[in-house]
Design an enzyme around this catalytic site. Structure first.
Site, PDB file in Angstrom:
ATOM      1  N   ASP A 138     -16.603  16.930   8.054  1.00 33.16           N
ATOM      2  CA  ASP A 138     -15.318  17.636   8.060  1.00 33.16           C
ATOM      3  C   ASP A 138     -15.239  18.641   9.206  1.00 33.16           C
ATOM      4  OD1 ASP A 138     -14.166  16.320   5.979  1.00 33.16           O
ATOM      5  OD2 ASP A 138     -14.386  17.932   4.505  1.00 33.16           O
ATOM      6  N   GLY A 193       0.823  -1.203   0.000  1.00 33.26           N
ATOM      7  CA  GLY A 193       0.000   0.000   0.000  1.00 33.26           C
ATOM      8  C   GLY A 193       0.862   1.261   0.000  1.00 33.26           C
ATOM      9  N   TYR A 194       0.184   2.379   0.039  1.00 34.17           N
ATOM     10  CA  TYR A 194       0.858   3.694  -0.086  1.00 34.17           C
ATOM     11  C   TYR A 194       1.901   3.882   1.027  1.00 34.17           C
ATOM     12  CZ  TYR A 194       1.112   8.849   0.072  1.00 34.17           C
ATOM     13  OH  TYR A 194       1.520  10.149   0.107  1.00 34.17           O
ATOM     14  N   ASN A 249      -6.236  -3.311  -2.128  1.00 30.20           N
ATOM     15  CA  ASN A 249      -6.161  -1.890  -2.514  1.00 30.20           C
ATOM     16  C   ASN A 249      -4.749  -1.492  -2.953  1.00 30.20           C
ATOM     17  OD1 ASN A 249      -7.506   0.603  -2.881  1.00 30.20           O
ATOM     18  ND2 ASN A 249      -6.554   1.398  -1.022  1.00 30.20           N
ATOM     19  N   ARG A 289     -18.253  19.167   3.078  1.00 29.60           N
ATOM     20  CA  ARG A 289     -18.389  17.711   3.059  1.00 29.60           C
ATOM     21  C   ARG A 289     -18.805  17.281   4.469  1.00 29.60           C
ATOM     22  NH1 ARG A 289     -13.026  14.344   1.496  1.00 29.60           N
ATOM     23  NH2 ARG A 289     -12.421  15.145   3.518  1.00 29.60           N
ATOM     24  N   TYR A 302      -1.349   9.107  12.546  1.00 28.24           N
ATOM     25  CA  TYR A 302      -0.925   9.863  11.370  1.00 28.24           C
ATOM     26  C   TYR A 302      -1.891  11.016  11.126  1.00 28.24           C
ATOM     27  CZ  TYR A 302       0.761   5.092  10.086  1.00 28.24           C
ATOM     28  OH  TYR A 302       1.286   3.839  10.051  1.00 28.24           O
ATOM     29  N   SER A 350      -4.704   6.933  13.603  1.00 25.37           N
ATOM     30  CA  SER A 350      -5.017   8.079  12.761  1.00 25.37           C
ATOM     31  C   SER A 350      -5.466   9.258  13.609  1.00 25.37           C
ATOM     32  CB  SER A 350      -6.162   7.673  11.819  1.00 25.37           C
ATOM     33  OG  SER A 350      -6.702   8.798  11.177  1.00 25.37           O
ATOM     34  N   LYS A 391     -10.189   2.350  14.265  1.00 23.89           N
ATOM     35  CA  LYS A 391      -8.886   2.798  14.783  1.00 23.89           C
ATOM     36  C   LYS A 391      -8.952   2.957  16.306  1.00 23.89           C
ATOM     37  CE  LYS A 391      -6.779   2.623  10.954  1.00 23.89           C
ATOM     38  NZ  LYS A 391      -5.785   1.581  10.723  1.00 23.89           N
ATOM     39  N   TYR A 393     -14.943   3.835  10.063  1.00 20.24           N
ATOM     40  CA  TYR A 393     -13.494   3.714   9.874  1.00 20.24           C
ATOM     41  C   TYR A 393     -12.764   4.195  11.129  1.00 20.24           C
ATOM     42  CZ  TYR A 393      -8.775   5.034   8.684  1.00 20.24           C
ATOM     43  OH  TYR A 393      -7.409   5.184   8.725  1.00 20.24           O
TER      44      TYR A 393
HETATM   45  P1  NAD Z   1      -3.493   1.617   1.431  1.00 22.77           P
HETATM   46  O1  NAD Z   1      -4.875   1.194   1.130  1.00 22.77           O
HETATM   47  O2  NAD Z   1      -2.663   2.183   0.341  1.00 22.77           O
HETATM   48  O3  NAD Z   1      -2.670   0.410   2.085  1.00 22.77           O
HETATM   49  C1  NAD Z   1      -3.297  -0.570   2.881  1.00 22.77           C
HETATM   50  C2  NAD Z   1      -2.898  -1.928   2.310  1.00 22.77           C
HETATM   51  O4  NAD Z   1      -3.480  -2.946   3.108  1.00 22.77           O
HETATM   52  C3  NAD Z   1      -3.371  -2.135   0.882  1.00 22.77           C
HETATM   53  O5  NAD Z   1      -2.255  -2.494   0.090  1.00 22.77           O
HETATM   54  C4  NAD Z   1      -4.383  -3.271   0.984  1.00 22.77           C
HETATM   55  O6  NAD Z   1      -4.333  -4.106  -0.176  1.00 22.77           O
HETATM   56  C5  NAD Z   1      -3.929  -3.986   2.233  1.00 22.77           C
HETATM   57  N1  NAD Z   1      -4.973  -4.717   2.975  1.00 22.77           N
HETATM   58  C6  NAD Z   1      -6.169  -4.259   3.423  1.00 22.77           C
HETATM   59  N2  NAD Z   1      -6.799  -5.229   4.102  1.00 22.77           N
HETATM   60  C7  NAD Z   1      -5.990  -6.322   4.100  1.00 22.77           C
HETATM   61  C8  NAD Z   1      -6.073  -7.612   4.659  1.00 22.77           C
HETATM   62  N3  NAD Z   1      -7.158  -8.012   5.352  1.00 22.77           N
HETATM   63  N4  NAD Z   1      -5.048  -8.476   4.489  1.00 22.77           N
HETATM   64  C9  NAD Z   1      -3.935  -8.092   3.791  1.00 22.77           C
HETATM   65  N5  NAD Z   1      -3.795  -6.876   3.234  1.00 22.77           N
HETATM   66  C10 NAD Z   1      -4.817  -5.998   3.396  1.00 22.77           C
HETATM   67  O7  NAD Z   1      -3.571   2.638   2.659  1.00 22.77           O
HETATM   68  P2  NAD Z   1      -2.420   3.524   3.327  1.00 22.77           P
HETATM   69  O8  NAD Z   1      -2.749   4.937   3.056  1.00 22.77           O
HETATM   70  O9  NAD Z   1      -1.111   2.995   2.972  1.00 22.77           O
HETATM   71  O10 NAD Z   1      -2.747   3.262   4.858  1.00 22.77           O
HETATM   72  C11 NAD Z   1      -2.000   2.355   5.636  1.00 22.77           C
HETATM   73  C12 NAD Z   1      -2.539   2.386   7.066  1.00 22.77           C
HETATM   74  O11 NAD Z   1      -2.461   3.715   7.579  1.00 22.77           O
HETATM   75  C13 NAD Z   1      -3.998   1.964   7.183  1.00 22.77           C
HETATM   76  O12 NAD Z   1      -4.143   1.223   8.380  1.00 22.77           O
HETATM   77  C14 NAD Z   1      -4.728   3.285   7.296  1.00 22.77           C
HETATM   78  O13 NAD Z   1      -5.942   3.153   7.984  1.00 22.77           O
HETATM   79  C15 NAD Z   1      -3.728   4.106   8.078  1.00 22.77           C
HETATM   80  N6  NAD Z   1      -3.874   5.555   7.893  1.00 22.77           N
HETATM   81  C16 NAD Z   1      -3.832   6.069   6.631  1.00 22.77           C
HETATM   82  C17 NAD Z   1      -3.987   7.443   6.448  1.00 22.77           C
HETATM   83  C18 NAD Z   1      -3.999   8.056   5.072  1.00 22.77           C
HETATM   84  O14 NAD Z   1      -4.525   9.151   4.915  1.00 22.77           O
HETATM   85  N7  NAD Z   1      -3.437   7.408   4.051  1.00 22.77           N
HETATM   86  C19 NAD Z   1      -4.150   8.273   7.562  1.00 22.77           C
HETATM   87  C20 NAD Z   1      -4.171   7.697   8.835  1.00 22.77           C
HETATM   88  C21 NAD Z   1      -4.032   6.340   8.981  1.00 22.77           C
HETATM   89  C1  WQD Z   2      -8.491  17.478   3.426  1.00 19.21           C
HETATM   90  C2  WQD Z   2      -9.207  18.797   3.197  1.00 19.21           C
HETATM   91  C3  WQD Z   2     -11.554  18.562   2.722  1.00 19.21           C
HETATM   92  C4  WQD Z   2     -11.076  16.639  -1.200  1.00 19.21           C
HETATM   93  C5  WQD Z   2      -8.974  11.945   5.772  1.00 19.21           C
HETATM   94  C6  WQD Z   2      -9.634  10.988   6.722  1.00 19.21           C
HETATM   95  C7  WQD Z   2      -8.730  10.745   7.908  1.00 19.21           C
HETATM   96  C8  WQD Z   2      -7.332  10.318   7.460  1.00 19.21           C
HETATM   97  C9  WQD Z   2      -6.771  11.217   6.411  1.00 19.21           C
HETATM   98  C10 WQD Z   2      -7.136   7.934   7.495  1.00 19.21           C
HETATM   99  C11 WQD Z   2     -10.574  18.862   3.874  1.00 19.21           C
HETATM  100  C12 WQD Z   2     -10.831  19.159   1.536  1.00 19.21           C
HETATM  101  C13 WQD Z   2     -10.848  17.219   0.026  1.00 19.21           C
HETATM  102  C14 WQD Z   2     -11.633  17.421  -2.248  1.00 19.21           C
HETATM  103  C15 WQD Z   2     -11.649  19.312  -0.772  1.00 19.21           C
HETATM  104  N1  WQD Z   2      -7.327   9.007   6.870  1.00 19.21           N
HETATM  105  N2  WQD Z   2     -11.128  18.543   0.244  1.00 19.21           N
HETATM  106  N3  WQD Z   2     -11.895  18.735  -1.977  1.00 19.21           N
HETATM  107  O1  WQD Z   2     -10.608  14.628   5.623  1.00 19.21           O
HETATM  108  O2  WQD Z   2      -8.520  15.605   6.678  1.00 19.21           O
HETATM  109  O3  WQD Z   2      -8.723  13.177   6.427  1.00 19.21           O
HETATM  110  O4  WQD Z   2      -7.713  11.392   5.346  1.00 19.21           O
HETATM  111  O5  WQD Z   2      -7.025   7.749   8.666  1.00 19.21           O
HETATM  112  O6  WQD Z   2      -9.346   9.780   8.681  1.00 19.21           O
HETATM  113  O7  WQD Z   2     -10.846  11.553   7.163  1.00 19.21           O
HETATM  114  O8  WQD Z   2      -8.356  14.538   4.406  1.00 19.21           O
HETATM  115  O9  WQD Z   2      -7.598  14.837   2.103  1.00 19.21           O
HETATM  116  O10 WQD Z   2      -9.972  14.034   2.512  1.00 19.21           O
HETATM  117  O11 WQD Z   2      -9.353  16.399   3.063  1.00 19.21           O
HETATM  118  O12 WQD Z   2     -11.915  20.508  -0.574  1.00 19.21           O
HETATM  119  O13 WQD Z   2     -11.890  16.938  -3.370  1.00 19.21           O
HETATM  120  O14 WQD Z   2      -9.457  18.942   1.796  1.00 19.21           O
HETATM  121  O15 WQD Z   2     -12.814  19.148   2.884  1.00 19.21           O
HETATM  122  O16 WQD Z   2     -10.748  20.183   4.320  1.00 19.21           O
HETATM  123  P1  WQD Z   2      -9.168  14.568   5.824  1.00 19.21           P
HETATM  124  P2  WQD Z   2      -8.825  14.878   2.941  1.00 19.21           P
END
Ligand code: NAD
Ligand code: WQD
Length: 343
Positions: free
Chosen positions: A300, A11-12, A36, A297, A182, A130, A158, A154
């Site tokens: 938010d 993943g990312y 994903n 949205r 994060y 998160s 967490k 979601y």
């Molecule tokens: P992502 O979707 O790119 O990566 C998650 C990976 O987990 C994917 O490659 C998916 O294929 C894999 N996956 C999901 N369920 C699985 C399972 N049951 N078994 C094996 N693989 C599985 O997401 P990301 O952005 O890299 O996020 C990674 C972690 O960080 C997640 O736990 C996410 O909730 C958390 N997080 C992400 C963000 C964000 O904004 N990207 C913010 C806060 C927390």
């Molecule tokens: C950022 C800002 C939007 C899209 C989300 C999850 C959070 C965490 C990180 C996992 C906000 C605005 C967005 C668009 C916009 N993920 N926006 N137009 O909402 O802070 O956090 O991702 O844990 O749980 O909720 O991030 O990037 O979606 O939005 O104006 O097309 O951009 O309203 O102000 P957010 P976001």
């Protein structure tokens, strides 16, 4: 060097952390179901890192898959020392539509990972939490002792995940957990070979802006311009994914050296508005990002940014890359891979 198991490794955030760990001298095994992410990430990791990735394709909820990871760790690297658990579903809106899938995957996955760790005698875990656990913050910047409340399934996975792990630690002193909250991870590896590759319409701001810049979408819908912020648009703490990845290296070192748990925000401490981010991206990509003001949205908040001092005081980690770097690196990835990993 110690071997670390990464779940959600392709993943990312997982793929960037894989490289950061290798750079720091760790051996890595990755597991991912590819629900994903793309298998092509592995070729890119090999190109950048110069080592063939050791990878198991499968679901962390499958006991046989997890056992295979630990057995591989034993055979190849003399044993896994710690697990970084990224694997989860992460789309807030989708979690409201399919709450049971989120509970099953995210909580069932965490439980299965902990059970496998216990079977194999591994008790150091880094958990991807998160900033969403803070809900609508009462005070800014947000410190780790702020009240926790969530507004969607979601976020609930967490918060419940954190609570389950804290209870586990209370019952069995062998467990040590780094709870990493994060903020908003963005950007990409400086090579331009890996980055965020959302499926369908991006939910998050920077990937959406990136698709406007490349011409896949006509304009950015700015969700709300009447927030209580300097320009009325939402303010967030964007953090470069490579800084975030390095935060995991610091957390693993902390667990190994101190033998105790910790809860830290991974953010920069600096908030930027939607308009500021779009302008910075436009500058990096040398083109205009057309904005269309749209309604707020649901769910938010006005502003959300971290107090990152605790991470520095405990683990000696702080973010070093600024918004300009985040946009430049995202654009390098987006412009050289307009269709992500699918060519
Ligand atoms: P992502 O979707 O790119 O990566 C998650 C990976 O987990 C994917 O490659 C998916 O294929 C894999 N996956 C999901 N369920 C699985 C399972 N049951 N078994 C094996 N693989 C599985 O997401 P990301 O952005 O890299 O996020 C990674 C972690 O960080 C997640 O736990 C996410 O909730 C958390 N997080 C992400 C963000 C964000 O904004 N990207 C913010 C806060 C927390
Ligand atoms: C950022 C800002 C939007 C899209 C989300 C999850 C959070 C965490 C990180 C996992 C906000 C605005 C967005 C668009 C916009 N993920 N926006 N137009 O909402 O802070 O956090 O991702 O844990 O749980 O909720 O991030 O990037 O979606 O939005 O104006 O097309 O951009 O309203 O102000 P957010 P976001």
């Amino acid at each position: 060097m110690p071997c670390i198991l990464l779940t959600g490794a392709t993943g990312y955030i997982g793929s960037h952390t894989w490289l950061a760990l290798q750079d720091a001298g760790f051996d890595v095994i990755g597991v991912d179901s590819l629900v994903n992410s793309s298998i092509r990430v592995l070729d890119r990791l090999e190109t950048i890192g110069g080592r063939q990735p050791v990878f198991v394709q499968g679901d962390v909820r499958d006991q046989a898959v997890m056992d295979r990871c630990f057995e591989l760790g034993q055979a190849r690297f003399g044993g896994i020392k710690a697990v970084v658990h990224f694997a989860a579903l992460k789309a807030v809106g989708e979690s409201v539509e399919r709450p049971l899938d989120y509970f099953e995957n995210n909580l069932g996955g965490l439980l299965a990972v902990c059970q496998a760790m216990k079977r194999h005698g591994v008790f150091n875990l880094v958990f991807s939490s998160s900033a969403t656990v803070y809900g609508k913050p009462e005070r800014l910047p947000i410190t780790e002792d702020a009240p926790l409340r969530v507004t969607n399934p979601y976020g609930q996975t967490k918060l419940l995940g954190e609570e389950m792990l804290r209870e586990l630690e209370r019952c069995d002193a062998r467990w040590h957990v780094a709870y990493l909250r994060y903020f908003n991870p963005v950007g990409a590896h400086h090579s331009g070979l890996i980055g965020e590759d959302p499926r369908g319409v991006p939910n998050n701001l920077m990937p959406y802006v990136a698709q406007v810049a490349i011409g896949k979408r006509q304009h950015l819908n700015v969700f709300g311009n009447d927030y209580n912020t300097p320009d009325g648009t939402g303010v967030r703490d964007y953090i470069h994914v490579c800084d975030l990845a390095e935060g995991h290296v610091a957390a693993l070192r902390y667990l190994a050296d101190k033998g105790q748990s910790l809860t830290v925000n991974l953010g920069t401490g600096q908030g930027y508005s939607v308009v500021e981010l779009a302008q910075a991206y436009g500058k990096a990509a040398d083109r205009e990002i057309p904005l269309v003001f749209a309604p707020r949205r649901p769910g938010d908040v006005d502003a959300c940014y971290a107090d990152p001092r605790h991470a520095f005081e405990t683990m000696g980690w702080k973010a070093s890359r600024g918004l300009e770097q985040m946009c430049i690196d995202s654009w390098r990835w987006q412009s050289t891979n307009p269709n992500g990993f699918e060519g």
